[in-house]
Write an enzyme that holds these catalytic residues in place. Structure first.
Site, PDB file in Angstrom:
ATOM      1  N   LYS A  60     -89.490 -32.340  13.772  1.00  0.00           N
ATOM      2  CA  LYS A  60     -90.846 -31.784  13.565  1.00  0.00           C
ATOM      3  C   LYS A  60     -91.188 -30.842  14.720  1.00  0.00           C
ATOM      4  O   LYS A  60     -92.212 -30.974  15.401  1.00  0.00           O
ATOM      5  CB  LYS A  60     -91.880 -32.889  13.411  1.00  0.00           C
ATOM      6  CG  LYS A  60     -91.626 -33.759  12.173  1.00  0.00           C
ATOM      7  CD  LYS A  60     -92.735 -34.739  11.914  1.00  0.00           C
ATOM      8  CE  LYS A  60     -92.429 -35.617  10.715  1.00  0.00           C
ATOM      9  NZ  LYS A  60     -91.299 -36.543  10.918  1.00  0.00           N
ATOM     10  N   VAL A  61     -90.316 -29.878  14.904  1.00  0.00           N
ATOM     11  CA  VAL A  61     -90.414 -28.956  16.039  1.00  0.00           C
ATOM     12  C   VAL A  61     -91.743 -28.204  15.961  1.00  0.00           C
ATOM     13  O   VAL A  61     -92.105 -27.689  14.900  1.00  0.00           O
ATOM     14  CB  VAL A  61     -89.218 -27.974  16.020  1.00  0.00           C
ATOM     15  CG1 VAL A  61     -89.240 -27.098  17.257  1.00  0.00           C
ATOM     16  CG2 VAL A  61     -87.898 -28.744  15.927  1.00  0.00           C
ATOM     17  N   THR A  67     -89.299 -21.679  22.672  1.00  0.00           N
ATOM     18  CA  THR A  67     -88.877 -23.077  22.816  1.00  0.00           C
ATOM     19  C   THR A  67     -88.313 -23.594  21.494  1.00  0.00           C
ATOM     20  O   THR A  67     -87.317 -24.321  21.469  1.00  0.00           O
ATOM     21  CB  THR A  67     -90.065 -23.940  23.304  1.00  0.00           C
ATOM     22  OG1 THR A  67     -90.608 -23.329  24.470  1.00  0.00           O
ATOM     23  CG2 THR A  67     -89.612 -25.349  23.632  1.00  0.00           C
ATOM     24  N   GLY A 174     -95.355 -46.856   0.254  1.00  0.00           N
ATOM     25  CA  GLY A 174     -96.021 -47.116  -1.021  1.00  0.00           C
ATOM     26  C   GLY A 174     -95.865 -46.064  -2.097  1.00  0.00           C
ATOM     27  O   GLY A 174     -96.352 -46.240  -3.207  1.00  0.00           O
ATOM     28  N   GLY A 175     -95.196 -44.955  -1.782  1.00  0.00           N
ATOM     29  CA  GLY A 175     -95.009 -43.906  -2.795  1.00  0.00           C
ATOM     30  C   GLY A 175     -94.107 -44.387  -3.930  1.00  0.00           C
ATOM     31  O   GLY A 175     -93.123 -45.088  -3.700  1.00  0.00           O
TER      32      GLY A 175
HETATM   33  O1  3DU Z   1     -91.444 -44.658   5.613  1.00  0.00           O
HETATM   34  P1  3DU Z   1     -89.934 -44.675   5.666  1.00  0.00           P
HETATM   35  O2  3DU Z   1     -89.344 -45.803   6.461  1.00  0.00           O
HETATM   36  O3  3DU Z   1     -89.329 -44.558   4.286  1.00  0.00           O
HETATM   37  O4  3DU Z   1     -89.461 -43.379   6.483  1.00  0.00           O
HETATM   38  C1  3DU Z   1     -89.919 -42.095   6.187  1.00  0.00           C
HETATM   39  C2  3DU Z   1     -89.243 -41.104   7.083  1.00  0.00           C
HETATM   40  O5  3DU Z   1     -89.738 -39.800   6.830  1.00  0.00           O
HETATM   41  C3  3DU Z   1     -89.444 -41.343   8.582  1.00  0.00           C
HETATM   42  O6  3DU Z   1     -88.281 -40.903   9.239  1.00  0.00           O
HETATM   43  C4  3DU Z   1     -90.619 -40.462   8.921  1.00  0.00           C
HETATM   44  O7  3DU Z   1     -90.610 -40.052  10.271  1.00  0.00           O
HETATM   45  C5  3DU Z   1     -90.386 -39.278   8.002  1.00  0.00           C
HETATM   46  N1  3DU Z   1     -91.587 -38.571   7.590  1.00  0.00           N
HETATM   47  C6  3DU Z   1     -92.621 -39.185   6.982  1.00  0.00           C
HETATM   48  O8  3DU Z   1     -92.565 -40.403   6.751  1.00  0.00           O
HETATM   49  C7  3DU Z   1     -93.755 -38.443   6.603  1.00  0.00           C
HETATM   50  C8  3DU Z   1     -93.812 -37.129   6.809  1.00  0.00           C
HETATM   51  O9  3DU Z   1     -94.854 -36.455   6.401  1.00  0.00           O
HETATM   52  C9  3DU Z   1     -92.741 -36.511   7.403  1.00  0.00           C
HETATM   53  C10 3DU Z   1     -91.640 -37.261   7.772  1.00  0.00           C
END
Ligand code: 3DU
Length: 214
Positions: A60-61, A67, A174-175
């Site tokens: 998430k640069v 930089t 929860g998606g």
């Molecule tokens: O919630 P989970 O464990 O399925 O992980 C989701 C991943 O996606 C995690 O690496 C998080 O940093 C990334 N992510 C988001 O969850 C939401 C975002 O908007 C962007 C990245």
């Protein structure tokens, strides 16, 4: 095609390699970020490359263009094939990541709207839509949009057209994968796979969703 992207966030190499190995036959890409890199170093990317899957750097640069390009160069030198940056620092910052990605035959994705509850606080009200439009102008490969708010991702799809949408928030956040899979090019799943007692079976459980988007 809807890809299944494993968010590999465990913080030891042993766990990361075990989970990646079990899940690899059932996934299309691996995304890693600060949790694993800060624990094990960038070189973990070279080891994960052994699974033969695209490797996305979720850093998430979000910095000034110079930089950003320095960070992106490190990412692609380490063997990644994609990078995720933020859009809010502006189009010049995004373009810096896009240029390095494309110079390395890689891809650059831009966060348009985040999936957690707080993600609605600042990204909505037109911001995500503006970021999505900027992504097209900047030549980025796609956006990150929330599986937790499919109605928002549907709106962003209208803007982004055929560029890719990768969507986190399935499972632990929860998606509903059945709702989002038809809208996006990749669903990003972390804890629902890597915290499972059987990560291979958990990843295989998404098989019917892969390829759902036509
Ligand atoms: O919630 P989970 O464990 O399925 O992980 C989701 C991943 O996606 C995690 O690496 C998080 O940093 C990334 N992510 C988001 O969850 C939401 C975002 O908007 C962007 C990245």
């Amino acid at each position: 095609m809807t890809d299944l992207i494993l968010a590999l966030d465990p913080t030891t190499k042993t766990d990361a390699m075990r989970i990646a190995s079990a899940a690899a036959p059932h996934i299309d890409a691996i995304k890693i970020g600060y949790p694993l890199i800060l624990a094990e170093g960038l070189d973990i990317a070279k080891e994960l490359k052994a699974f033969g899957l695209p490797l996305i750097a979720d850093f998430k640069v979000a910095d000034i263009p110079n930089t950003n390009q320095l960070i992106a160069k490190q990412v692609f030198e380490a063997g990644f094939s994609g990078i995720i940056c933020h859009g809010f620092p502006g189009s010049d910052s995004v373009r810096a990541c896009v240029k390095v990605a494309h110079d390395n035959e890689g891809e650059c994705y831009v966060v348009a709207e985040m999936s957690h509850p707080g993600g609605a606080e600042f990204f909505q009200g037109g911001t995500a839509e503006r970021i999505a439009r900027m992504v097209i102008d900047a030549g980025a490969d796609g956006i990150i949009a929330p599986a937790t708010r499919p109605e928002r991702t549907r709106i962003l799809r209208e803007i982004i057209g055929t560029r890719k949408i990768l969507s986190p928030g399935v499972g632990a956040q929860g998606g509903d994968p059945d709702v989002i899979a038809g809208l996006v090019d990749g669903i990003i799943v972390g804890r629902a796979i890597y915290e499972s007692d059987d990560p291979g079976a958990a990843a295989a459980g998404y098989a019917s969703l892969r390829g759902k988007r036509t």
